[in-house]
Design a protein around this motif. Structure first.
Motif, PDB file in Angstrom:
ATOM      1  N   UNK A  89       7.125   9.144  -9.802  1.00 52.41           N
ATOM      2  CA  UNK A  89       7.280   8.927  -8.365  1.00 52.41           C
ATOM      3  C   UNK A  89       6.731   7.559  -7.953  1.00 52.41           C
ATOM      4  N   UNK A  90       5.561   7.186  -8.463  1.00 55.57           N
ATOM      5  CA  UNK A  90       4.994   5.884  -8.114  1.00 55.57           C
ATOM      6  C   UNK A  90       5.826   4.741  -8.682  1.00 55.57           C
ATOM      7  N   UNK A  91       6.319   4.911  -9.902  1.00 57.67           N
ATOM      8  CA  UNK A  91       7.149   3.867 -10.495  1.00 57.67           C
ATOM      9  C   UNK A  91       8.414   3.642  -9.667  1.00 57.67           C
ATOM     10  N   UNK A  92       9.049   4.731  -9.257  1.00 60.86           N
ATOM     11  CA  UNK A  92      10.274   4.610  -8.459  1.00 60.86           C
ATOM     12  C   UNK A  92      10.001   3.971  -7.098  1.00 60.86           C
ATOM     13  N   UNK A  93       8.781   4.167  -6.584  1.00 60.40           N
ATOM     14  CA  UNK A  93       8.422   3.598  -5.278  1.00 60.40           C
ATOM     15  C   UNK A  93       7.949   2.153  -5.389  1.00 60.40           C
ATOM     16  N   UNK A 144       0.850  -1.190   0.000  1.00 57.91           N
ATOM     17  CA  UNK A 144       0.000   0.000   0.000  1.00 57.91           C
ATOM     18  C   UNK A 144       0.882   1.235   0.000  1.00 57.91           C
ATOM     19  N   UNK A 145       0.545   2.176  -0.862  1.00 58.77           N
ATOM     20  CA  UNK A 145       1.282   3.432  -0.960  1.00 58.77           C
ATOM     21  C   UNK A 145       0.358   4.597  -0.634  1.00 58.77           C
ATOM     22  N   UNK A 146       0.759   5.418   0.324  1.00 61.99           N
ATOM     23  CA  UNK A 146       0.026   6.635   0.662  1.00 61.99           C
ATOM     24  C   UNK A 146       0.757   7.818   0.038  1.00 61.99           C
TER      25      UNK A 146
END
Length: 289
Positions: free
Chosen positions: A157-161, A115-117
């Protein structure tokens, strides 16, 4: 200088914390008060006394008629849709504009699901501090990602995370769109257009006729504060415009709810006759192509 929108994350979670003292809470949230900053925890503690809860509810509803119940019902609605889709199989969850929300911790169904916030840097820093204070760490399945939707590249940003669009993802976009410009909303939707087919999206929007002042729906105080004086609420939609907008980006509207649905599904079964705000609605959609 801090983004003024970052300062608006506190109120809805105080409402959730206060609702835990009702005989039948609309959603069970043992962490709502604990993750709040010191001032919020103090206010939430006071709401254990019903006169304080009543006073706070009255103050909220004077600004937004039915606002108190609306904050609770929209969270319950999104929780319910998320639970349903986790049971069917979800690879990841991304919460866009998480604030002090505790969804990652209050829903046992999310255990073990990445899960990413995503939130503004200032909110992300406060959330990290609250998690360390409450749990001693950031739970291992949770990633906190600081992003400004207006200026940062959400896709990068989401790809890197590790939360790129290649996995079937449930996206939550609660109480965010009104704070963005239309280009920023469309930029986010353009990213979501890359999502894996079968992904899901739950989001809320404020009515455009309210923002324009054509109808205020008993929320004159909120419009004066958030639209006229502070200019924080900038984007809105009409209910019939949602499906065509989503279709532009390869999504299909499955369900759209407002006061009538909230009353039928949540308030009446809990024995409540509270009004629900007309200015905000929630949408559930699926990625189709």
């Amino acid at each position: 200088m801090a983004n003024p929108a970052a300062q608006t994350a506190l109120g809805p979670m105080i409402v959730v914390a206060a609702d835990q003292y009702e005989s039948v809470p609309l959603l069970h949230d043992p962490w709502a008060a604990q993750l709040l900053p010191a001032t919020g925890r103090f206010v939430a503690a006071l709401t254990r006394w019903s006169p304080v809860r009543s006073a706070l509810k009255s103050a909220t509803d004077r600004k937004i008629s039915g606002g108190w119940a609306s904050f609770l019902c929209r969270k319950r609605y999104i929780d319910d849709r998320l639970r349903e889709d986790i049971a069917k199989g979800v690879d990841a969850v991304v919460i866009l504009g998480a604030g002090y929300d505790t969804r990652a911790f209050r829903l046992p169904e999310l255990a073990g699901i990445p899960l990413c916030e995503v939130d503004l840097p200032s909110n992300t820093a406060r959330k990290a501090a609250a998690l360390h204070r409450t749990f001693g760490r950031i739970p291992p399945a949770v990633t906190l990602l600081p992003v400004d939707f207006e200026t940062d590249d959400l896709a990068e940003e989401l790809q890197c995370a590790g939360f790129g669009p290649q996995r079937r993802t449930f996206y939550v976009w609660e109480a965010v769109t009104q704070y963005l410009t239309e280009p920023a909303v469309r930029q986010t939707l353009a990213y979501l257009a890359q999502a894996e087919p079968g992904s899901r999206l739950a989001f809320t929007f404020v009515r455009d006729d309210f923002l324009a002042g054509w109808h205020t729906y008993g929320a004159d105080g909120a419009r004066r504060q958030f639209v006229v004086k502070r200019g924080l609420w900038r984007f809105g939609l009409q209910p019939d415009d949602v499906a065509p907008l989503l279709a532009e980006y390869g999504w299909r509207e499955v369900d759209q709810v407002g006061p009538a649905e909230y009353a039928d599904r949540y308030l009446r079964p809990a024995g409540r006759d509270a009004a629900v705000s007309e200015i905000e609605r929630a949408v559930y959609a699926e990625r189709i192509s």
